[in-house]
Every structure is written in structure tokens, then in C-alpha cells.
Design a protein around this motif. Structure first.
Motif, PDB file in Angstrom:
ATOM      1  N   ALA A  51      -0.698  -4.602  -5.450  1.00 30.30           N
ATOM      2  CA  ALA A  51      -1.245  -4.610  -4.135  1.00 30.30           C
ATOM      3  C   ALA A  51      -2.507  -5.090  -3.842  1.00 30.30           C
ATOM      4  O   ALA A  51      -3.068  -5.879  -2.964  1.00 30.30           O
ATOM      5  CB  ALA A  51      -1.312  -3.050  -3.602  1.00 30.30           C
ATOM      6  N   GLU A  52      -3.265  -4.969  -5.146  1.00 31.81           N
ATOM      7  CA  GLU A  52      -4.741  -5.699  -4.993  1.00 31.81           C
ATOM      8  C   GLU A  52      -4.957  -6.986  -4.618  1.00 31.81           C
ATOM      9  O   GLU A  52      -5.449  -7.390  -3.462  1.00 31.81           O
ATOM     10  CB  GLU A  52      -5.469  -5.414  -6.221  1.00 31.81           C
ATOM     11  CG  GLU A  52      -6.937  -5.471  -6.220  1.00 31.81           C
ATOM     12  CD  GLU A  52      -7.647  -5.055  -7.493  1.00 31.81           C
ATOM     13  OE1 GLU A  52      -8.974  -5.357  -7.449  1.00 31.81           O
ATOM     14  OE2 GLU A  52      -7.131  -4.646  -8.330  1.00 31.81           O
ATOM     15  N   PRO A  53      -4.113  -8.090  -5.267  1.00 29.25           N
ATOM     16  CA  PRO A  53      -3.958  -9.334  -5.032  1.00 29.25           C
ATOM     17  C   PRO A  53      -3.524  -9.522  -3.600  1.00 29.25           C
ATOM     18  O   PRO A  53      -3.943 -10.411  -2.682  1.00 29.25           O
ATOM     19  CB  PRO A  53      -3.160 -10.060  -6.005  1.00 29.25           C
ATOM     20  CG  PRO A  53      -2.694  -9.032  -6.652  1.00 29.25           C
ATOM     21  CD  PRO A  53      -3.480  -7.906  -6.485  1.00 29.25           C
ATOM     22  N   GLU A  54      -2.751  -8.753  -3.064  1.00 28.36           N
ATOM     23  CA  GLU A  54      -2.041  -9.044  -1.815  1.00 28.36           C
ATOM     24  C   GLU A  54      -3.081  -8.646  -0.446  1.00 28.36           C
ATOM     25  O   GLU A  54      -2.913  -9.383   0.297  1.00 28.36           O
ATOM     26  CB  GLU A  54      -0.757  -7.958  -1.823  1.00 28.36           C
ATOM     27  CG  GLU A  54       0.152  -8.389  -0.588  1.00 28.36           C
ATOM     28  CD  GLU A  54       0.682  -9.751  -0.942  1.00 28.36           C
ATOM     29  OE1 GLU A  54       1.071 -10.319   0.233  1.00 28.36           O
ATOM     30  OE2 GLU A  54       1.131 -10.191  -2.190  1.00 28.36           O
ATOM     31  N   LEU A  55      -3.891  -7.440  -0.938  1.00 28.78           N
ATOM     32  CA  LEU A  55      -4.806  -7.200   0.035  1.00 28.78           C
ATOM     33  C   LEU A  55      -5.810  -8.395   0.295  1.00 28.78           C
ATOM     34  O   LEU A  55      -6.144  -8.742   1.312  1.00 28.78           O
ATOM     35  CB  LEU A  55      -5.542  -6.035  -0.213  1.00 28.78           C
ATOM     36  CG  LEU A  55      -5.261  -4.829   0.509  1.00 28.78           C
ATOM     37  CD1 LEU A  55      -5.888  -3.513  -0.287  1.00 28.78           C
ATOM     38  CD2 LEU A  55      -5.697  -4.837   1.691  1.00 28.78           C
ATOM     39  N   MET A  56      -6.157  -8.620  -0.863  1.00 31.14           N
ATOM     40  CA  MET A  56      -7.409  -9.989  -0.912  1.00 31.14           C
ATOM     41  C   MET A  56      -6.934 -11.048  -0.506  1.00 31.14           C
ATOM     42  O   MET A  56      -7.385 -12.030   0.307  1.00 31.14           O
ATOM     43  CB  MET A  56      -8.041 -10.179  -2.490  1.00 31.14           C
ATOM     44  CG  MET A  56      -8.593  -9.149  -2.964  1.00 31.14           C
ATOM     45  SD  MET A  56      -9.776  -8.212  -1.697  1.00 31.14           S
ATOM     46  CE  MET A  56     -11.139  -9.261  -1.402  1.00 31.14           C
ATOM     47  N   ARG A  57      -5.256 -11.528  -0.747  1.00 34.62           N
ATOM     48  CA  ARG A  57      -4.886 -12.648   0.165  1.00 34.62           C
ATOM     49  C   ARG A  57      -4.944 -12.613   1.626  1.00 34.62           C
ATOM     50  O   ARG A  57      -5.195 -13.394   2.187  1.00 34.62           O
ATOM     51  CB  ARG A  57      -3.252 -12.963  -0.383  1.00 34.62           C
ATOM     52  CG  ARG A  57      -2.664 -14.040  -0.308  1.00 34.62           C
ATOM     53  CD  ARG A  57      -1.630 -14.409  -1.006  1.00 34.62           C
ATOM     54  NE  ARG A  57      -1.574 -14.477  -2.074  1.00 34.62           N
ATOM     55  CZ  ARG A  57      -0.889 -13.533  -2.938  1.00 34.62           C
ATOM     56  NH1 ARG A  57      -0.249 -12.397  -2.444  1.00 34.62           N
ATOM     57  NH2 ARG A  57      -1.023 -13.535  -4.168  1.00 34.62           N
ATOM     58  N   ALA A  58      -4.480 -11.576   2.243  1.00 35.22           N
ATOM     59  CA  ALA A  58      -4.566 -11.072   3.640  1.00 35.22           C
ATOM     60  C   ALA A  58      -6.274 -11.397   4.287  1.00 35.22           C
ATOM     61  O   ALA A  58      -6.309 -11.921   5.354  1.00 35.22           O
ATOM     62  CB  ALA A  58      -4.072  -9.790   3.767  1.00 35.22           C
ATOM     63  N   VAL A  59      -6.994 -11.103   3.036  1.00 30.23           N
ATOM     64  CA  VAL A  59      -8.505 -11.240   3.665  1.00 30.23           C
ATOM     65  C   VAL A  59      -8.783 -12.810   3.796  1.00 30.23           C
ATOM     66  O   VAL A  59      -9.568 -13.482   4.611  1.00 30.23           O
ATOM     67  CB  VAL A  59      -9.517 -10.605   2.525  1.00 30.23           C
ATOM     68  CG1 VAL A  59     -10.932 -11.077   2.619  1.00 30.23           C
ATOM     69  CG2 VAL A  59      -9.474  -9.161   2.562  1.00 30.23           C
TER      70      VAL A  59
ATOM     71  N   LEU B 281       0.658  -1.137  -0.047  1.00 31.96           N
ATOM     72  CA  LEU B 281       0.058  -0.089  -0.184  1.00 31.96           C
ATOM     73  C   LEU B 281       0.949   1.355  -0.037  1.00 31.96           C
ATOM     74  O   LEU B 281       0.455   2.115  -0.529  1.00 31.96           O
ATOM     75  CB  LEU B 281      -0.942   0.093   1.178  1.00 31.96           C
ATOM     76  CG  LEU B 281      -2.084  -1.088   1.238  1.00 31.96           C
ATOM     77  CD1 LEU B 281      -2.808  -0.959   2.310  1.00 31.96           C
ATOM     78  CD2 LEU B 281      -2.789  -0.918  -0.050  1.00 31.96           C
ATOM     79  N   ARG B 282       2.078   1.006   0.719  1.00 33.15           N
ATOM     80  CA  ARG B 282       2.886   2.344   0.668  1.00 33.15           C
ATOM     81  C   ARG B 282       3.622   2.584  -0.568  1.00 33.15           C
ATOM     82  O   ARG B 282       3.539   3.768  -0.776  1.00 33.15           O
ATOM     83  CB  ARG B 282       3.891   2.094   1.930  1.00 33.15           C
ATOM     84  CG  ARG B 282       4.853   3.294   2.129  1.00 33.15           C
ATOM     85  CD  ARG B 282       5.759   3.111   2.979  1.00 33.15           C
ATOM     86  NE  ARG B 282       6.332   1.691   3.276  1.00 33.15           N
ATOM     87  CZ  ARG B 282       7.398   1.176   2.424  1.00 33.15           C
ATOM     88  NH1 ARG B 282       7.922   2.040   1.280  1.00 33.15           N
ATOM     89  NH2 ARG B 282       7.853   0.149   2.509  1.00 33.15           N
ATOM     90  N   LYS B 283       3.811   1.411  -1.356  1.00 27.91           N
ATOM     91  CA  LYS B 283       4.476   1.725  -2.806  1.00 27.91           C
ATOM     92  C   LYS B 283       3.363   2.359  -3.600  1.00 27.91           C
ATOM     93  O   LYS B 283       3.748   3.260  -4.330  1.00 27.91           O
ATOM     94  CB  LYS B 283       4.903   0.118  -3.301  1.00 27.91           C
ATOM     95  CG  LYS B 283       5.956  -0.153  -2.562  1.00 27.91           C
ATOM     96  CD  LYS B 283       6.370  -1.517  -3.216  1.00 27.91           C
ATOM     97  CE  LYS B 283       7.595  -2.063  -2.312  1.00 27.91           C
ATOM     98  NZ  LYS B 283       7.853  -3.265  -2.841  1.00 27.91           N
ATOM     99  N   VAL B 284       2.218   1.937  -3.290  1.00 27.58           N
ATOM    100  CA  VAL B 284       0.939   2.741  -4.305  1.00 27.58           C
ATOM    101  C   VAL B 284       0.925   4.173  -3.956  1.00 27.58           C
ATOM    102  O   VAL B 284       0.995   5.303  -4.685  1.00 27.58           O
ATOM    103  CB  VAL B 284      -0.391   2.227  -4.001  1.00 27.58           C
ATOM    104  CG1 VAL B 284      -1.418   2.788  -4.864  1.00 27.58           C
ATOM    105  CG2 VAL B 284      -0.295   0.633  -4.349  1.00 27.58           C
ATOM    106  N   GLU B 285       0.942   4.353  -2.504  1.00 30.55           N
ATOM    107  CA  GLU B 285       0.864   5.821  -2.224  1.00 30.55           C
ATOM    108  C   GLU B 285       1.893   6.587  -2.599  1.00 30.55           C
ATOM    109  O   GLU B 285       1.667   8.035  -2.946  1.00 30.55           O
ATOM    110  CB  GLU B 285       0.792   5.866  -0.679  1.00 30.55           C
ATOM    111  CG  GLU B 285      -0.473   5.009   0.247  1.00 30.55           C
ATOM    112  CD  GLU B 285      -1.618   6.072   0.068  1.00 30.55           C
ATOM    113  OE1 GLU B 285      -1.587   7.190  -0.211  1.00 30.55           O
ATOM    114  OE2 GLU B 285      -2.706   5.503   0.251  1.00 30.55           O
TER     115      GLU B 285
END
Length: 91
Positions: free
Chosen positions: A54-62, A32-36
Motif C-alpha cells: 500500500a505504501e508505494p501505491e499511496l506515494m504514486r498517487a501523490v 488501504l482496505r486490504k491493510v485494514e
């Protein structure tokens, strides 16, 4: 402190799980920081690339139970809008 063997085992499991979840949460924050940073620099291409990572990484965390589904969806939605706005602001 845990007294029964089962409570002691549960405490050990929680400790291990907490460590794993900390690492997962940290990993997501890094993405997320890289996107920011890409958004802040105004580089639309870099922002899109970072967002796609970042998107698949977030969903993986979910799926691993680190974040709630709605939290991740909200973050993705807001980031997506901001990434799109980068091109509009510079164009």
C-alpha cells in the motif's frame, strides 16, 4: 456550458483526467482496505505485506496529484503504527 473552443477542449480534458483520478483513488482505497482487513484479523504477517504494497501505491498517487503529500504521509504513519501494534497486541 463551455462556449469557446478552448473551453470545450478544457472540459474534455478535465473529464478524462477526472476518470483517471477516480481510478487511481479507488486503487489506493483498495490497498488501504486490504491493510485494514489484515489488521482487523490480527494477522501481523499479512498486515505487514499489505502495508508494504500500500505504501508505494499511496506515494504514486501523490506523484500523480491525486493526494497531497502530507495526507499520504499521515496515512502511512498511522497505518504503520497500527501494523506494529498488531504484533504487540497478540504477543
Amino acid at each position: 456550458m463551455a462556449n469557446t473552443p478552448s473551453a470545450k477542449k478544457a472540459a474534455r480534458k478535465i473529464e478524462r483526467r477526472t476518470e483517471v483520478n477516480k481510478n487511481r483513488r479507488s486503487r489506493v482505497r483498495t490497498f488501504l482496505r486490504k491493510v485494514e482487513e489484515a489488521i482487523a484479523s490480527g494477522d501481523k504477517e499479512a498486515a505487514q505485506t499489505a502495508f508494504r504494497a500500500a505504501e508505494p501505491e499511496l506515494m504514486r498517487a501523490v506523484s500523480k496529484g491525486v493526494f497531497h503529500k502530507n495526507t499520504a504521509s499521515r496515512k502511512i504513519s498511522r497505518l504503520s503504527g497500527r501494523v506494529k501494534a498488531v504484533g504487540a497486541a497478540t504477543a
